[in-house]
Design an enzyme around this catalytic site. Structure first.
Site, PDB file in Angstrom:
ATOM      1  N   ASP A 218      11.641 -33.002 -18.250  1.00 50.40           N
ATOM      2  CA  ASP A 218      10.763 -32.072 -17.547  1.00 50.40           C
ATOM      3  C   ASP A 218      11.097 -32.125 -16.061  1.00 50.40           C
ATOM      4  O   ASP A 218      12.014 -32.834 -15.640  1.00 50.40           O
ATOM      5  CB  ASP A 218       9.288 -32.402 -17.785  1.00 50.40           C
ATOM      6  CG  ASP A 218       8.430 -31.137 -17.887  1.00 50.40           C
ATOM      7  OD1 ASP A 218       8.547 -30.264 -16.981  1.00 50.40           O
ATOM      8  OD2 ASP A 218       7.660 -31.004 -18.850  1.00 50.40           O
ATOM      9  N   GLY A 243      15.023 -32.251 -15.071  1.00 49.66           N
ATOM     10  CA  GLY A 243      15.872 -31.077 -15.163  1.00 49.66           C
ATOM     11  C   GLY A 243      15.143 -29.812 -15.541  1.00 49.66           C
ATOM     12  O   GLY A 243      13.953 -29.816 -15.877  1.00 49.66           O
ATOM     13  N   ASP A 244      15.878 -28.707 -15.483  1.00 54.32           N
ATOM     14  CA  ASP A 244      15.400 -27.375 -15.814  1.00 54.32           C
ATOM     15  C   ASP A 244      16.011 -26.984 -17.153  1.00 54.32           C
ATOM     16  O   ASP A 244      17.229 -26.874 -17.283  1.00 54.32           O
ATOM     17  CB  ASP A 244      15.841 -26.402 -14.710  1.00 54.32           C
ATOM     18  CG  ASP A 244      15.438 -24.968 -14.994  1.00 54.32           C
ATOM     19  OD1 ASP A 244      14.865 -24.700 -16.073  1.00 54.32           O
ATOM     20  OD2 ASP A 244      15.706 -24.112 -14.137  1.00 54.32           O
ATOM     21  N   PHE A 245      15.167 -26.795 -18.175  1.00 52.60           N
ATOM     22  CA  PHE A 245      15.722 -26.525 -19.504  1.00 52.60           C
ATOM     23  C   PHE A 245      16.402 -25.161 -19.611  1.00 52.60           C
ATOM     24  O   PHE A 245      17.066 -24.873 -20.597  1.00 52.60           O
ATOM     25  CB  PHE A 245      14.678 -26.704 -20.604  1.00 52.60           C
ATOM     26  CG  PHE A 245      13.353 -26.004 -20.407  1.00 52.60           C
ATOM     27  CD1 PHE A 245      13.274 -24.641 -20.170  1.00 52.60           C
ATOM     28  CD2 PHE A 245      12.166 -26.731 -20.497  1.00 52.60           C
ATOM     29  CE1 PHE A 245      12.050 -24.005 -20.027  1.00 52.60           C
ATOM     30  CE2 PHE A 245      10.927 -26.101 -20.344  1.00 52.60           C
ATOM     31  CZ  PHE A 245      10.875 -24.737 -20.106  1.00 52.60           C
ATOM     32  N   HIS A 262       6.172 -19.958 -26.225  1.00 53.49           N
ATOM     33  CA  HIS A 262       5.151 -18.913 -26.019  1.00 53.49           C
ATOM     34  C   HIS A 262       4.928 -18.595 -24.542  1.00 53.49           C
ATOM     35  O   HIS A 262       4.306 -17.588 -24.221  1.00 53.49           O
ATOM     36  CB  HIS A 262       3.837 -19.281 -26.715  1.00 53.49           C
ATOM     37  CG  HIS A 262       3.036 -20.347 -26.039  1.00 53.49           C
ATOM     38  ND1 HIS A 262       1.714 -20.580 -26.342  1.00 53.49           N
ATOM     39  CD2 HIS A 262       3.351 -21.271 -25.085  1.00 53.49           C
ATOM     40  CE1 HIS A 262       1.247 -21.570 -25.605  1.00 53.49           C
ATOM     41  NE2 HIS A 262       2.219 -22.000 -24.838  1.00 53.49           N
TER      42      HIS A 262
END
Length: 352
Positions: A218, A243-245, A262
């Protein structure tokens, strides 16, 4: 005849039609007032009424003294909460916290207090008021209200971000053990909780599967509040990955995406799922842990959450057909769907 809002109007006499319209008007007015109840529930959560009732029945005056509130107005809030069985009033004017209301306390396992405060926060409340904007413009109302997208606003408002992340963790707590038990995880390997917040789900998975290792991914400010540290059952079997997924996902044998897809539109989800597919080790699986919206008229929490997504974010709750299409576009195949809880399902995907 009792009013049935589901009964078609049909062909009726003028007098019956007029009576039907009167009942319809009364029904719709009552429904329109429904927003007042969550406002009252939030007010009770804000001032800590449930904690003040932990030791037993109390009068509004006693509760007001304990919570620093106005006794008369507190009584009015409690009276409404009693109509939905959150509290109960006895013949002496004392209020008791019901079984249904216990999770409003902050000092119990699975406390929903933070989740209530998150779901009724202005970041959801104010865009919901502007829902017509979503219909006329085809876009989220959040940007029009706050001047920027949902997660960009959080990056600039630490207090609101904290309400969201703590609230999401509280909302997830009651689900995590159930989900961890619903799926047959492999005997060994690495489980990656993608966008896993404070790590509540990963913690439950590792506890139930002592041969597995885990990675919690995250943003740095979210990972700062994770719960994995200090738990003896999982010691030495976890790590965190900042990190940035949308850019990269840590490699693993099972990748978890709980209440993630969602939040995002289809194109963003295809990017995310594509990153997950590339991060999968041979024989790996992706578990999308989200609601699968049923195709019927029965009430379901996902149908309500879907409108929150519409008003405040760019995402949506999805049907089985929606997931099949989404996974296909990301180079994945739906292998099965398992019902994990009353709301969430396990959507299992493998490389196509």
């Amino acid at each position: 005849m009792p009013y049935d809002e589901n009964r078609p109007a049909g062909d009726r006499s003028p007098a019956a039609a007029e009576e039907g319209l009167r009942r319809s008007a009364a029904f719709l007015v009552d429904e329109a007032l429904g927003f007042v109840f969550p406002a009252a529930l939030r007010a009770a959560a804000d001032v800590g009424v449930a904690d003040a009732l932990a030791d037993g029945p109390a009068t509004p005056a006693e509760l007001a003294a304990a919570t620093g509130t106005d006794a008369r107005n507190l009584y009015r809030v409690l009276r409404l909460l009693a109509t939905r069985n959150v509290v109960a009033e006895d013949e002496h004017g004392r209020f008791t916290l019901t079984e249904a209301g216990q999770a409003l306390r902050s000092d119990v396992p699975y406390s929903a207090r933070s989740a209530v405060r998150m779901l009724t926060d202005r970041t959801f409340w104010r865009p919901a008021e502007r829902m017509a904007h979503c219909l006329t413009e085809g876009t989220t109302a959040f940007d029009a209200v706050f001047g920027m997208p949902f997660f960009e606003h959080f990056a600039k408002d630490e207090e609101t971000a904290a309400v969201f992340h703590v609230g999401m963790a509280a909302m997830s707590d009651a689900e995590n053990a159930v989900i961890a038990a619903a799926y047959d995880f492999p005997d060994a390997g690495t489980v990656v909780d993608v966008g896993g917040g404070h790590g509540g789900l990963l913690l439950e998975v590792l506890r139930r599967n002592p041969a597995l290792e885990g990675v919690l991914q995250d943003r740095a400010h979210v990972l700062a509040g994770h719960r994995l540290e200090g738990d003896k059952e999982v010691a030495g079997r976890w790590s965190t990955a900042e990190g940035d997924f949308f850019t990269t996902v840590p490699a693993g044998d099972v990748l978890l995406l709980k209440r993630i897809t969602h939040d995002w539109d289809d194109e963003q989800c295809v990017t995310l799922l594509g990153n997950c597919r590339r991060a999968l080790r041979p024989g790996g699986r992706i578990l999308v842990l989200d609601a699968v919206v049923p195709r019927d008229d029965a009430p379901h929490q996902a149908k309500t959450l879907d409108l929150l997504m519409m008003a405040s974010l760019t995402g949506r709750e999805r049907t089985e057909a929606d997931f099949v299409d989404l996974l296909d576009r990301a180079g994945l195949r739906l292998s099965r769907i398992l019902r994990a809880s009353a709301v969430l399902s396990v959507v299992e995907a493998v490389p196509a």
